[in-house]
Write a protein that holds these residues in place. Structure first.
Motif, PDB file in Angstrom:
ATOM      1  N   VAL A  64      -5.162  42.539  41.536  1.00 36.80           N
ATOM      2  CA  VAL A  64      -4.251  42.184  41.885  1.00 36.80           C
ATOM      3  C   VAL A  64      -2.944  40.863  40.698  1.00 36.80           C
ATOM      4  O   VAL A  64      -1.980  40.901  40.296  1.00 36.80           O
ATOM      5  CB  VAL A  64      -4.884  40.147  42.932  1.00 36.80           C
ATOM      6  CG1 VAL A  64      -3.398  39.193  42.854  1.00 36.80           C
ATOM      7  CG2 VAL A  64      -4.946  41.007  44.050  1.00 36.80           C
ATOM      8  N   LEU A  65      -4.525  41.105  39.715  1.00 36.63           N
ATOM      9  CA  LEU A  65      -3.614  39.831  38.501  1.00 36.63           C
ATOM     10  C   LEU A  65      -2.626  41.228  37.327  1.00 36.63           C
ATOM     11  O   LEU A  65      -1.726  40.920  37.083  1.00 36.63           O
ATOM     12  CB  LEU A  65      -4.278  39.551  37.188  1.00 36.63           C
ATOM     13  CG  LEU A  65      -5.460  38.040  38.215  1.00 36.63           C
ATOM     14  CD1 LEU A  65      -5.920  38.009  37.218  1.00 36.63           C
ATOM     15  CD2 LEU A  65      -4.542  37.356  38.197  1.00 36.63           C
ATOM     16  N   GLY A  66      -2.978  42.482  37.332  1.00 33.91           N
ATOM     17  CA  GLY A  66      -1.975  43.223  36.946  1.00 33.91           C
ATOM     18  C   GLY A  66      -0.831  44.034  38.080  1.00 33.91           C
ATOM     19  O   GLY A  66       0.562  43.862  37.131  1.00 33.91           O
ATOM     20  N   ILE A  67      -1.006  44.086  39.304  1.00 30.86           N
ATOM     21  CA  ILE A  67       0.238  44.106  39.747  1.00 30.86           C
ATOM     22  C   ILE A  67       1.227  42.575  39.630  1.00 30.86           C
ATOM     23  O   ILE A  67       2.571  42.433  39.051  1.00 30.86           O
ATOM     24  CB  ILE A  67       0.073  43.995  41.721  1.00 30.86           C
ATOM     25  CG1 ILE A  67      -1.229  45.387  41.713  1.00 30.86           C
ATOM     26  CG2 ILE A  67       1.348  44.109  42.285  1.00 30.86           C
ATOM     27  CD1 ILE A  67      -0.088  46.558  41.110  1.00 30.86           C
ATOM     28  N   THR A  68       0.177  41.409  39.456  1.00 27.05           N
ATOM     29  CA  THR A  68       1.153  39.967  39.452  1.00 27.05           C
ATOM     30  C   THR A  68       2.323  40.147  37.333  1.00 27.05           C
ATOM     31  O   THR A  68       3.312  40.094  38.067  1.00 27.05           O
ATOM     32  CB  THR A  68       0.859  39.333  39.758  1.00 27.05           C
ATOM     33  OG1 THR A  68      -0.145  38.900  40.512  1.00 27.05           O
ATOM     34  CG2 THR A  68       1.779  37.293  39.551  1.00 27.05           C
ATOM     35  N   GLY A  69       0.622  40.276  37.114  1.00 28.94           N
ATOM     36  CA  GLY A  69       1.517  40.676  35.759  1.00 28.94           C
ATOM     37  C   GLY A  69       3.128  41.296  35.726  1.00 28.94           C
ATOM     38  O   GLY A  69       4.182  41.164  34.703  1.00 28.94           O
ATOM     39  N   GLN A  70       2.863  42.614  35.896  1.00 32.12           N
ATOM     40  CA  GLN A  70       3.734  43.597  36.039  1.00 32.12           C
ATOM     41  C   GLN A  70       4.729  43.552  36.674  1.00 32.12           C
ATOM     42  O   GLN A  70       6.217  43.678  36.456  1.00 32.12           O
ATOM     43  CB  GLN A  70       3.430  45.125  36.330  1.00 32.12           C
ATOM     44  CG  GLN A  70       4.235  46.244  36.231  1.00 32.12           C
ATOM     45  CD  GLN A  70       4.379  46.588  34.312  1.00 32.12           C
ATOM     46  OE1 GLN A  70       3.700  46.379  34.212  1.00 32.12           O
ATOM     47  NE2 GLN A  70       4.915  47.568  34.504  1.00 32.12           N
ATOM     48  N   THR A  71       4.845  42.558  38.048  1.00 26.86           N
ATOM     49  CA  THR A  71       5.797  41.930  38.399  1.00 26.86           C
ATOM     50  C   THR A  71       6.396  41.028  37.930  1.00 26.86           C
ATOM     51  O   THR A  71       8.421  41.423  37.244  1.00 26.86           O
ATOM     52  CB  THR A  71       5.580  41.660  39.813  1.00 26.86           C
ATOM     53  OG1 THR A  71       4.921  42.447  40.642  1.00 26.86           O
ATOM     54  CG2 THR A  71       6.379  40.738  40.658  1.00 26.86           C
ATOM     55  N   PHE A  72       6.121  40.466  37.142  1.00 26.62           N
ATOM     56  CA  PHE A  72       6.684  39.471  36.809  1.00 26.62           C
ATOM     57  C   PHE A  72       7.567  39.642  34.934  1.00 26.62           C
ATOM     58  O   PHE A  72       8.634  39.948  34.663  1.00 26.62           O
ATOM     59  CB  PHE A  72       6.158  38.013  35.509  1.00 26.62           C
ATOM     60  CG  PHE A  72       5.638  37.741  36.716  1.00 26.62           C
ATOM     61  CD1 PHE A  72       6.619  36.969  37.656  1.00 26.62           C
ATOM     62  CD2 PHE A  72       3.699  36.920  36.524  1.00 26.62           C
ATOM     63  CE1 PHE A  72       6.234  36.142  39.286  1.00 26.62           C
ATOM     64  CE2 PHE A  72       3.795  35.485  38.245  1.00 26.62           C
ATOM     65  CZ  PHE A  72       4.433  35.551  39.184  1.00 26.62           C
ATOM     66  N   LEU A  73       6.957  40.961  34.454  1.00 25.87           N
ATOM     67  CA  LEU A  73       7.338  41.498  33.180  1.00 25.87           C
ATOM     68  C   LEU A  73       8.384  42.703  33.472  1.00 25.87           C
ATOM     69  O   LEU A  73       9.647  42.420  33.099  1.00 25.87           O
ATOM     70  CB  LEU A  73       6.148  42.690  32.933  1.00 25.87           C
ATOM     71  CG  LEU A  73       7.096  44.438  31.875  1.00 25.87           C
ATOM     72  CD1 LEU A  73       7.199  43.109  30.422  1.00 25.87           C
ATOM     73  CD2 LEU A  73       6.411  44.560  32.182  1.00 25.87           C
TER      74      LEU A  73
END
Length: 142
Positions: free
Chosen positions: A68-77
């Motif tokens: 979940v945090l990986g997907i969230t971080g990629q979205t924000f990037l």
């Protein structure tokens, strides 16, 4: 050698995401990030013959949290690269170094070595210097 390859791959990713800009919806990029990550994981697990889930329930929750945090971080990037230039976004990502030391100390109870602190200090000071120089040059023009 791996760190140089990782740095080049990260730079290429940032440039490609910035070049795509707003012409591609950011969820599409996140989707491909997740799918390619899944394919890579399956290939690596197949090569290593390590097909097993963690035995502890807490480890499974941690794996889901990482996803979940990986997907969230990629979205924000991706959203940041659509809004801002690639340079400032890449500079901001150096906060990862500081967060890595913090989480290493909090969760694993491991203090960083003097070498790693020196390296982190070099990264933070150099990126701060670049940011300050850009700010100074832009304020002088105004």
């Amino acid at each position: 050698m791996e760190s140089e390859i990782c740095a080049i791959a990260t730079a290429c990713t940032i440039v490609v995401l910035r070049k795509m800009g707003k012409s591609v919806h950011y969820y599409l990029s996140v989707w491909y990030y997740a799918v390619i990550g899944l394919i890579e994981c399956v290939i690596i697990v197949f090569i290593l013959s390590e097909w097993k889930l963690p035995s502890c329930g807490q480890d499974r929750w941690i794996l889901m949290l990482i996803a979940v945090l990986g997907i969230t971080g990629q979205t924000f990037l991706i959203k940041a690269l659509q809004i801002e230039k690639a340079g400032p976004v890449a500079l901001t990502r150096t906060v990862d170094v500081v967060l890595a030391f913090f989480f290493q100390f909090i969760f694993f109870n491991r203090a960083p070595t003097w070498w790693s602190l020196g390296g982190a200090l070099c990264v933070v000071l150099s990126t701060s210097g670049v940011a300050l120089r850009k700010w100074y040059n832009s304020s002088r023009r105004s």
